[in-house]
Design an enzyme around this catalytic site. Structure first.
Site, mmCIF file in Angstrom:
data_model
loop_
_atom_site.group_PDB
_atom_site.id
_atom_site.type_symbol
_atom_site.label_atom_id
_atom_site.label_comp_id
_atom_site.label_asym_id
_atom_site.label_seq_id
_atom_site.Cartn_x
_atom_site.Cartn_y
_atom_site.Cartn_z
ATOM 1 N N TYR A 59 -27.229 3.120 -37.254
ATOM 2 C CA TYR A 59 -26.349 4.490 -36.958
ATOM 3 C C TYR A 59 -26.335 4.549 -35.535
ATOM 4 C CZ TYR A 59 -30.453 7.268 -38.185
ATOM 5 O OH TYR A 59 -31.977 7.812 -37.978
ATOM 6 N N GLU A 60 -25.283 5.531 -35.151
ATOM 7 C CA GLU A 60 -25.084 5.716 -33.752
ATOM 8 C C GLU A 60 -24.730 4.549 -32.952
ATOM 9 O OE1 GLU A 60 -27.248 9.032 -32.020
ATOM 10 O OE2 GLU A 60 -27.663 9.942 -33.770
ATOM 11 N N GLY A 61 -24.243 3.635 -33.628
ATOM 12 C CA GLY A 61 -23.779 2.228 -32.845
ATOM 13 C C GLY A 61 -24.870 1.188 -33.330
#
Ligand code: FAD
Length: 382
Positions: free
Chosen positions: A364-366
């Site tokens: 997550y978050e890239g």
């Protein structure tokens, strides 16, 4: 240059550590088993100001900084990674976006209750068809008079089960690329047409709330457009994620250190072949390698936090910190399960939970692949 934390940060670290040890750790296993966050614990963290660490006192925050927030994330995640992500999405994705891009009126109305802990925020960007490629988002916001009407479906929105404030990204102009046609809106949970599905069953961070959110003819006043200008949504989302990655790196460092601390305790007590397994050189070398990896990840994370605090460019540092710390968290938790042998595999010991929790930090978050795109993109390779 001095790599030691100044006393004021050590004091804060001590405070966060005590809270995590006394309040979070005892609930971590039960919350994971129940796949539900403890609302009493959430309230205690609100009361302690853990949801407003880097925000100005003028808006009800603690008036501290990103490094302090990172220390909080690390200590909470040592005890429970679900607690880490709950704080992180609220702070670095939702509230920080309002802090950076909101008008003065929006900060008063929306940031203040988030910073003083009255309300919890979430960040609704990812869609079923738009993950790493944010620009393929399809949620729309159409202006009708002095309102916007939002329609679309978001997925994996952390905190959405109990959040009060939804920061949602939608296209206000479909005729241009999303980088210019996307806008960000502040939506109150109780707005008609906003539906949160039950939490998505997951492999890790199972206590955190994470669900799909459907926006069906959700009407919000035009004043809920973050920053007051259309077309800024993509930039807001990218900035939020740049900052958020520092928090996720800290979460990963915390998970790794938490698992290592458990392993150190265990190897001193577990006796095989007539000696504590800590006496075997393999155990000592494994622990030495793991502690070194964690320290390296921690230094990268602190560098990114301090750069942000000092107003320097930090997006590449944040990507490097997240890429490294998430890999370290996965390697270390796996190594700790191995050091505990069969007991490491048993749910009675927390290292198995930490191994499951570590995986998400690479996604997550890239994802880690996206982190490599950010880093290589800064290397003048063309
Ligand atoms: C528990 C959890 C919590 C989350 N919380 C939030 C939240 O609060 N708010 C929110 O908006 N989103 C949230 N997300 C969504 C999360 O950010 C996305 O899952 C993530 O960005 C990846 O998108 P995706 O799942 O669609 O994977 P995809 O983008 O489909 O990627 C699948 C794989 O392909 C790879 N890939 C994709 N494109 C490329 C490329 N160009 N080059 C090389 N490899 C590539 C990826 O690295 C990955 O390995 C959460 C997700 C989870 C699972």
């Amino acid at each position: 240059m001095d790599f030691t934390l100044p006393q004021e940060y050590l004091d804060l670290q001590d405070l966060y550590r005590k809270f995590a040890e006394e309040k979070v750790k005892p609930l971590a296993r039960e919350m994971d088993e129940n796949e539900k966050y403890d609302m009493g614990l959430l309230q205690e963290m609100k009361d302690c100001g853990f949801f407003g660490i880097p925000f100005d006192e003028k808006y009800g925050g603690a008036g501290s900084d990103v490094l302090s927030y990172v220390l909080c994330m690390e200590e909470m995640s040592k005890a429970d990674a679900s607690t880490g992500v709950t704080i992180s999405v609220h702070t670095s994705l939702c509230a920080s976006s309002i802090d950076q891009f909101g008008t003065e009126e929006q900060k008063e109305k929306w940031l203040r209750p988030l910073a003083n802990g009255t309300k919890i925020g979430c960040f609704s960007l990812t869609e079923p068809g738009a993950g790493s490629d944010v620009s393929s988002a399809r949620t729309t916001a159409v202006k009708e008079g002095d309102e916007y009407v939002i329609n679309g479906e978001k997925i994996f929105t952390t905190n959405s089960g109990f959040a009060d404030t939804f920061l949602v990204f939608a296209l206000t102009d479909k005729s241009v690329p999303a980088s210019k046609g996307m806008s960000a809106f502040l939506v109150d949970r109780n707005t008609p047409g906003l539906t949160v599905t039950p939490d998505i069953p997951r492999m890790g961070i199972r206590a955190a709330s994470n669900a799909a959110v459907v926006y069906e003819n959700v009407r919000v006043p035009a004043e809920n457009l973050l920053g007051g200008v259309e077309g800024k949504g993509f930039k807001i989302a990218m900035k939020a994620l740049d900052g958020g990655r520092i928090g996720i790196a800290a979460q990963a460092v915390g998970i790794a250190q938490g698992a290592l601390n458990e392993a150190v305790r265990y190897v001193k007590e577990r006796v095989q072949f007539g000696r504590p397994i800590a006496a075997f050189q393999n155990t000592q070398f494994k622990l030495a390698e793991m502690q070194t990896m964690i320290d390296a990840a921690r230094l990268l994370t602190y560098r990114a936090a301090v750069a942000k605090d000092n107003g320097q460019p930090y997006n590449v540092y944040a990507a490097m910190a997240k890429l490294t710390a998430s890999d370290v968290a996965n390697q270390v938790t796996r190594g700790c399960v191995q050091l505990l042998g069969g007991y490491g595999f048993a749910r009675e010991y927390s290292v198995e939970r930490m191994m499951r929790d570590a995986k998400i930090t690479e996604i997550y978050e890239g994802t880690s692949e996206v982190m490599k795109m950010v880093i290589s993109g800064s290397m003048n390779l063309k």
